[in-house]
Scaffold this motif. Structure first.
Motif, PDB file in Angstrom:
ATOM      1  N   ALA A   1       0.839  -1.203   0.000  1.00  0.00           N
ATOM      2  CA  ALA A   1       0.000   0.000   0.000  1.00  0.00           C
ATOM      3  C   ALA A   1       0.870   1.248   0.000  1.00  0.00           C
ATOM      4  O   ALA A   1       2.032   1.218   0.417  1.00  0.00           O
ATOM      5  CB  ALA A   1      -0.911  -0.001   1.226  1.00  0.00           C
ATOM      6  N   ASP A   2       0.299   2.344  -0.481  1.00  0.00           N
ATOM      7  CA  ASP A   2       1.013   3.620  -0.443  1.00  0.00           C
ATOM      8  C   ASP A   2       1.284   4.019   1.007  1.00  0.00           C
ATOM      9  O   ASP A   2       0.475   3.761   1.906  1.00  0.00           O
ATOM     10  CB  ASP A   2       0.182   4.711  -1.126  1.00  0.00           C
ATOM     11  CG  ASP A   2       0.066   4.496  -2.631  1.00  0.00           C
ATOM     12  OD1 ASP A   2       0.938   3.810  -3.196  1.00  0.00           O
ATOM     13  OD2 ASP A   2      -0.908   5.003  -3.221  1.00  0.00           O
ATOM     14  N   ILE A   3       2.413   4.671   1.207  1.00  0.00           N
ATOM     15  CA  ILE A   3       2.802   5.083   2.555  1.00  0.00           C
ATOM     16  C   ILE A   3       1.947   6.249   3.023  1.00  0.00           C
ATOM     17  O   ILE A   3       1.774   7.238   2.301  1.00  0.00           O
ATOM     18  CB  ILE A   3       4.292   5.489   2.591  1.00  0.00           C
ATOM     19  CG1 ILE A   3       5.178   4.286   2.292  1.00  0.00           C
ATOM     20  CG2 ILE A   3       4.658   6.092   3.945  1.00  0.00           C
ATOM     21  CD1 ILE A   3       6.647   4.632   2.139  1.00  0.00           C
ATOM     22  N   SER A   4       1.405   6.123   4.226  1.00  0.00           N
ATOM     23  CA  SER A   4       0.719   7.236   4.880  1.00  0.00           C
ATOM     24  C   SER A   4       0.941   7.099   6.377  1.00  0.00           C
ATOM     25  O   SER A   4       1.052   5.986   6.896  1.00  0.00           O
ATOM     26  CB  SER A   4      -0.779   7.243   4.561  1.00  0.00           C
ATOM     27  OG  SER A   4      -1.450   6.207   5.247  1.00  0.00           O
ATOM     28  N   SER A   5       1.019   8.222   7.054  1.00  0.00           N
ATOM     29  CA  SER A   5       1.267   8.191   8.496  1.00  0.00           C
ATOM     30  C   SER A   5       0.125   7.491   9.230  1.00  0.00           C
ATOM     31  O   SER A   5       0.351   6.741  10.186  1.00  0.00           O
ATOM     32  CB  SER A   5       1.453   9.614   9.029  1.00  0.00           C
ATOM     33  OG  SER A   5       0.309  10.409   8.759  1.00  0.00           O
ATOM     34  N   ARG A   6      -1.101   7.707   8.779  1.00  0.00           N
ATOM     35  CA  ARG A   6      -2.258   7.094   9.452  1.00  0.00           C
ATOM     36  C   ARG A   6      -2.223   5.577   9.330  1.00  0.00           C
ATOM     37  O   ARG A   6      -2.505   4.861  10.299  1.00  0.00           O
ATOM     38  CB  ARG A   6      -3.555   7.642   8.857  1.00  0.00           C
ATOM     39  CG  ARG A   6      -4.814   7.082   9.508  1.00  0.00           C
ATOM     40  CD  ARG A   6      -6.053   7.797   9.038  1.00  0.00           C
ATOM     41  NE  ARG A   6      -6.048   9.199   9.427  1.00  0.00           N
ATOM     42  CZ  ARG A   6      -7.036  10.051   9.150  1.00  0.00           C
ATOM     43  NH1 ARG A   6      -8.099   9.634   8.474  1.00  0.00           N
ATOM     44  NH2 ARG A   6      -6.962  11.301   9.538  1.00  0.00           N
ATOM     45  N   LEU A   7      -1.853   5.065   8.150  1.00  0.00           N
ATOM     46  CA  LEU A   7      -1.791   3.615   7.959  1.00  0.00           C
ATOM     47  C   LEU A   7      -0.693   3.005   8.826  1.00  0.00           C
ATOM     48  O   LEU A   7      -0.886   1.949   9.440  1.00  0.00           O
ATOM     49  CB  LEU A   7      -1.544   3.289   6.483  1.00  0.00           C
ATOM     50  CG  LEU A   7      -1.419   1.802   6.131  1.00  0.00           C
ATOM     51  CD1 LEU A   7      -2.647   1.027   6.593  1.00  0.00           C
ATOM     52  CD2 LEU A   7      -1.199   1.627   4.630  1.00  0.00           C
ATOM     53  N   ILE A   8       0.455   3.660   8.892  1.00  0.00           N
ATOM     54  CA  ILE A   8       1.555   3.160   9.728  1.00  0.00           C
ATOM     55  C   ILE A   8       1.121   3.090  11.185  1.00  0.00           C
ATOM     56  O   ILE A   8       1.349   2.087  11.878  1.00  0.00           O
ATOM     57  CB  ILE A   8       2.796   4.063   9.573  1.00  0.00           C
ATOM     58  CG1 ILE A   8       3.357   3.965   8.150  1.00  0.00           C
ATOM     59  CG2 ILE A   8       3.878   3.660  10.590  1.00  0.00           C
ATOM     60  CD1 ILE A   8       4.493   4.931   7.862  1.00  0.00           C
ATOM     61  N   GLU A   9       0.475   4.146  11.664  1.00  0.00           N
ATOM     62  CA  GLU A   9       0.030   4.182  13.058  1.00  0.00           C
ATOM     63  C   GLU A   9      -1.029   3.119  13.336  1.00  0.00           C
ATOM     64  O   GLU A   9      -1.035   2.498  14.402  1.00  0.00           O
ATOM     65  CB  GLU A   9      -0.507   5.573  13.388  1.00  0.00           C
ATOM     66  CG  GLU A   9       0.567   6.658  13.395  1.00  0.00           C
ATOM     67  CD  GLU A   9      -0.025   8.050  13.558  1.00  0.00           C
ATOM     68  OE1 GLU A   9      -0.867   8.228  14.455  1.00  0.00           O
ATOM     69  OE2 GLU A   9       0.352   8.949  12.779  1.00  0.00           O
ATOM     70  N   ASN A  10      -1.923   2.888  12.393  1.00  0.00           N
ATOM     71  CA  ASN A  10      -2.962   1.868  12.573  1.00  0.00           C
ATOM     72  C   ASN A  10      -2.362   0.465  12.646  1.00  0.00           C
ATOM     73  O   ASN A  10      -2.824  -0.378  13.420  1.00  0.00           O
ATOM     74  CB  ASN A  10      -3.984   1.937  11.433  1.00  0.00           C
ATOM     75  CG  ASN A  10      -4.929   3.114  11.568  1.00  0.00           C
ATOM     76  OD1 ASN A  10      -5.110   3.650  12.658  1.00  0.00           O
ATOM     77  ND2 ASN A  10      -5.527   3.529  10.460  1.00  0.00           N
ATOM     78  N   ILE A  11      -1.340   0.221  11.839  1.00  0.00           N
ATOM     79  CA  ILE A  11      -0.713  -1.102  11.837  1.00  0.00           C
ATOM     80  C   ILE A  11      -0.030  -1.380  13.172  1.00  0.00           C
ATOM     81  O   ILE A  11      -0.073  -2.509  13.681  1.00  0.00           O
ATOM     82  CB  ILE A  11       0.287  -1.218  10.667  1.00  0.00           C
ATOM     83  CG1 ILE A  11      -0.476  -1.304   9.341  1.00  0.00           C
ATOM     84  CG2 ILE A  11       1.207  -2.430  10.837  1.00  0.00           C
ATOM     85  CD1 ILE A  11       0.400  -1.274   8.107  1.00  0.00           C
ATOM     86  N   PHE A  12       0.591  -0.361  13.767  1.00  0.00           N
ATOM     87  CA  PHE A  12       1.315  -0.562  15.022  1.00  0.00           C
ATOM     88  C   PHE A  12       0.467  -0.279  16.264  1.00  0.00           C
ATOM     89  O   PHE A  12       0.976  -0.368  17.384  1.00  0.00           O
ATOM     90  CB  PHE A  12       2.576   0.309  15.053  1.00  0.00           C
ATOM     91  CG  PHE A  12       3.673  -0.211  14.166  1.00  0.00           C
ATOM     92  CD1 PHE A  12       4.317  -1.402  14.466  1.00  0.00           C
ATOM     93  CD2 PHE A  12       4.050   0.481  13.026  1.00  0.00           C
ATOM     94  CE1 PHE A  12       5.321  -1.894  13.649  1.00  0.00           C
ATOM     95  CE2 PHE A  12       5.055   0.000  12.207  1.00  0.00           C
ATOM     96  CZ  PHE A  12       5.692  -1.191  12.511  1.00  0.00           C
ATOM     97  N   PHE A  13      -0.812   0.042  16.061  1.00  0.00           N
ATOM     98  CA  PHE A  13      -1.695   0.239  17.216  1.00  0.00           C
ATOM     99  C   PHE A  13      -1.741  -1.043  18.043  1.00  0.00           C
ATOM    100  O   PHE A  13      -1.714  -2.152  17.501  1.00  0.00           O
ATOM    101  CB  PHE A  13      -3.097   0.620  16.743  1.00  0.00           C
ATOM    102  CG  PHE A  13      -4.030   0.979  17.859  1.00  0.00           C
ATOM    103  CD1 PHE A  13      -3.852   2.145  18.577  1.00  0.00           C
ATOM    104  CD2 PHE A  13      -5.075   0.132  18.207  1.00  0.00           C
ATOM    105  CE1 PHE A  13      -4.709   2.478  19.620  1.00  0.00           C
ATOM    106  CE2 PHE A  13      -5.937   0.453  19.246  1.00  0.00           C
ATOM    107  CZ  PHE A  13      -5.748   1.626  19.959  1.00  0.00           C
TER     108      PHE A  13
END
Length: 228
Positions: free
Chosen positions: A128-140
């Motif tokens: 997937a394209d990089i986004s800060s929200r996606l990164i944070e959701n994955i590491f939640f």
């Protein structure tokens, strides 16, 4: 940048040995002892290759990589500097800042010239394209992928929940946990760059080439990721 290695005392020992060898063989002309030391020197190159095999391997990998060729080409061929799109790097840094404030642990691997397909297969392919929200959701903390490593290739989040090799270096500070050991381990095996966010302290650590830079700020982090 902190080098996590026990090679410094060994290197100092080799230098001291060479000084003693020169004094015995050349200055004091002690024939018997000098001949014994000469035998050690004759096999010294082989011993050095064995002792420093990891460092030599990383050097040759770096020399043969695109980064090495870019460095060599810059010495002979002038290159026009073009504006580089760093928006994806900014998203990574922003996510790390937010996770640091919230004390959310994270382990992010940014692929270099060496492919990480073997490690990608241990996790879930995202692509997937990089986004800060996606990164944070994955590491939640409640995310099923938060315990593993995220692998970034170019401008894509290639995989998450990945398993990395654990560094066995005994010189790693005791307060550093499994994420830091895994982050350091992958940089000892490849030319990847790694970002670790501590769940306990919120501090951000950067790893590259078997070295750790502890408690980096956002500006430093962006520069370290972009550095060639």
């Amino acid at each position: 940048m902190v080098k996590i290695s026990g090679m410094r005392p060994l290197f100092i020992g080799i230098v001291i040995f060479m000084i003693i060898w020169v004094l015995v063989s050349q200055v004091f002309d002690m024939v018997l002892l000098g001949s014994i030391l000469d035998q050690f020197v004759n096999i010294g190159l082989i011993l050095l290759v064995i002792l420093f095999q990891d460092e030599i391997r990383r050097f040759l990998m770096s020399l043969g990589s695109k980064k090495g060729w870019k460095f060599i080409s810059k010495l002979f061929i002038p290159v026009d500097k073009q504006q580089q799109d760093t928006s994806h790097i900014t998203s990574i840094v922003l996510a790390c800042m937010n996770m640091s404030k919230a004390r959310i642990g994270a382990l992010i691997v940014v692929q270099g010239d060496l492919q990480l397909n073997l490690y990608e297969q241990t996790g879930e392919i995202i692509n997937a394209d990089i986004s800060s929200r996606l990164i944070e959701n994955i590491f939640f903390k409640n995310s099923p992928l938060h315990d593993g490593a995220m692998i970034i290739v170019g401008k894509k989040i290639k995989a998450a929940g990945c398993i990395l090799p654990i560094s066995q270096n005994p010189n790693i500070p005791k307060h550093m946990g499994l994420r830091h050991r895994a982050g350091l381990g992958i940089t000892q095996e490849t030319d990847a760059k790694v970002i670790v966010v501590s769940e306990e302290t919120g501090k951000i650590t950067f790893a590259e080439e078997g070295r750790l830079k502890i408690n980096v700020n956002p500006e430093e982090l962006q520069q370290l990721i972009l550095a060639e």
